[in-house]
Design an enzyme around this catalytic site. Structure first.
Site, PDB file in Angstrom:
ATOM      1  N   GLN A  10       0.830  -1.202   0.000  1.00 53.94           N
ATOM      2  CA  GLN A  10       0.000   0.000   0.000  1.00 53.94           C
ATOM      3  C   GLN A  10       0.868   1.256   0.000  1.00 53.94           C
ATOM      4  OE1 GLN A  10      -3.255  -0.874   2.515  1.00 53.94           O
ATOM      5  NE2 GLN A  10      -4.109   1.174   2.423  1.00 53.94           N
ATOM      6  N   SER A  94       3.977  -6.509   2.654  1.00 48.76           N
ATOM      7  CA  SER A  94       2.660  -6.483   3.295  1.00 48.76           C
ATOM      8  C   SER A  94       1.613  -7.090   2.368  1.00 48.76           C
ATOM      9  CB  SER A  94       2.321  -5.059   3.731  1.00 48.76           C
ATOM     10  OG  SER A  94       1.181  -5.043   4.580  1.00 48.76           O
ATOM     11  N   LEU A  95       0.640  -6.308   1.864  1.00 46.26           N
ATOM     12  CA  LEU A  95      -0.367  -6.908   0.975  1.00 46.26           C
ATOM     13  C   LEU A  95       0.284  -7.536  -0.249  1.00 46.26           C
ATOM     14  CD1 LEU A  95      -1.527  -5.633  -1.973  1.00 46.26           C
ATOM     15  CD2 LEU A  95      -1.662  -3.632  -0.551  1.00 46.26           C
ATOM     16  N   ARG A 119      -9.295  -8.314   4.192  1.00 51.03           N
ATOM     17  CA  ARG A 119      -8.139  -7.789   4.927  1.00 51.03           C
ATOM     18  C   ARG A 119      -8.214  -6.269   5.039  1.00 51.03           C
ATOM     19  NH1 ARG A 119      -2.669  -6.199   3.737  1.00 51.03           N
ATOM     20  NH2 ARG A 119      -1.112  -7.123   5.133  1.00 51.03           N
ATOM     21  N   HIS A 203       0.229  -3.284  11.189  1.00 47.91           N
ATOM     22  CA  HIS A 203       1.364  -4.095  11.647  1.00 47.91           C
ATOM     23  C   HIS A 203       1.754  -3.825  13.100  1.00 47.91           C
ATOM     24  CE1 HIS A 203       1.781  -5.791   7.700  1.00 47.91           C
ATOM     25  NE2 HIS A 203       1.786  -4.587   7.180  1.00 47.91           N
ATOM     26  N   GLN A 252       1.206 -11.838   9.921  1.00 49.48           N
ATOM     27  CA  GLN A 252       1.660 -10.647   9.202  1.00 49.48           C
ATOM     28  C   GLN A 252       0.824  -9.411   9.534  1.00 49.48           C
ATOM     29  OE1 GLN A 252      -0.089  -9.532   5.827  1.00 49.48           O
ATOM     30  NE2 GLN A 252       1.578  -9.936   4.395  1.00 49.48           N
TER      31      GLN A 252
END
Length: 314
Positions: A10, A94-95, A119, A203, A252
């Site tokens: 992102q 991440s994503l 998510r 996170h 994660q």
């Protein structure tokens, strides 16, 4: 040349991303249509026409970034790329880890889009707006940044969330605690310490409700071993077992993105070229900062695609 294919997270989104691919290649167009159908929403219209604030919403940005990465991969494959013979590993920020798994055939595109919608919604809804925050601490190493986060917590949550590159660490948690971390970092010699314009504190442990939502969603998702190993964010090591992949994708959500360590681990395995697939050049910029011996190649445009195929001897 030993290659890892990497996939952005992102922040790399921009209005118009993927449109040239869709207009040029039927394989790319098919991916955007598949994502639209999976979500029951014309996400591609938001991607190509905006408005920017709608695209930036976490629930939209996450599947949108994945869609561009996978559209790019499908075009590369149509031009002769075989991931298994071209790359030693995949990784995503991440994503981007979901994009990496989809690219490696571990999760199909429609399932990946739906998982990322869950998510994005879950991460956005985990913490009321204004309660959490994130800040970039620049010019400090990860160990010092983690100590600063711990000192700033004072009974609240403040964690080192992203270890992006040397001197580039992001902390996440309660607003007041993150603000304290910014002031402590400045006092301890940070080159810059700035609050980030994000909609939620990603996170960190405040994301626990989102981790629970992903645990439930992933339990029902079909996951196969990827064509090449995934270097997991939370481990900075490779995984291939579907049960392990599920567990790490849940971890994660609240865990640190160990990107610097992941790139260093890959370098230790002889990976010298990182191909960033999708939109933007964020990861390509980080690669050189982490390991000057590594080359980063961003593949965003039809010209980039042709250049990569030529480089790979296609």
């Amino acid at each position: 040349m030993t290659i890892a294919f990497t996939f952005p997270g992102q922040g790399s989104q921009n209005v118009g991303m993927g449109k040239v691919l869709a207009d040029t290649f039927p394989e790319a167009k098919a991916v955007f249509e598949e994502v639209d159908e999976a979500l029951g929403q014309k996400l591609s219209d938001i991607m190509w026409n905006g408005p920017e604030e709608t695209l930036t919403l976490t629930a939209n940005a996450q599947p949108a970034l994945m869609a561009v990465s996978l559209a790019t991969m499908r075009v590369l494959e149509a031009k002769g790329l075989d991931l298994k013979s071209s790359a030693a590993y995949v990784a995503g920020h991440s994503l981007g880890e979901y994009s990496a798994l989809a690219a490696a055939g571990s999760i199909d595109v429609a399932t990946t889009a739906r998982l990322l919608r869950v998510r994005g919604d879950a991460m956005q809804n985990a913490v009321p707006v204004g309660v959490g925050a994130m800040a970039a601490l620049l010019g400090l190493d990860f160990e010092l940044a983690a100590e600063i986060a711990e000192e700033a917590a004072q009974g609240e949550v403040c964690q080192a969330a992203n270890d992006n590159a040397p001197g580039q660490v992001v902390v996440s948690g309660h607003l007041a605690a993150v603000e304290r971390a910014v002031e402590i970092a400045k006092a301890k010699g940070a080159r810059r310490a700035v609050m980030l314009p994000v909609s939620a504190p990603f996170h960190c442990s405040l994301m626990a409700p989102a981790a629970d939502a992903m645990s439930e969603a992933l339990a029902n998702a079909e996951i196969s071993p990827p064509a090449v190993p995934l270097v997991a964010n939370v481990l900075a090591e490779p995984i291939t077992d579907p049960a392990d992949i599920r567990a790490r994708l849940v971890e994660q959500v609240t865990g640190t993105v160990r990107w610097r360590e992941s790139v260093l681990w890959l370098a230790g395995q002889g990976v010298d070229t990182h191909v960033e697939v999708g939109t933007g050049k964020v990861l390509t910029g980080m690669v050189r900062r982490i390991n000057k011996e590594s080359t980063g190649i961003a593949v965003n445009t039809p010209e980039d695609i042709d250049a990569l195929i030529e480089k790979l001897g296609g």
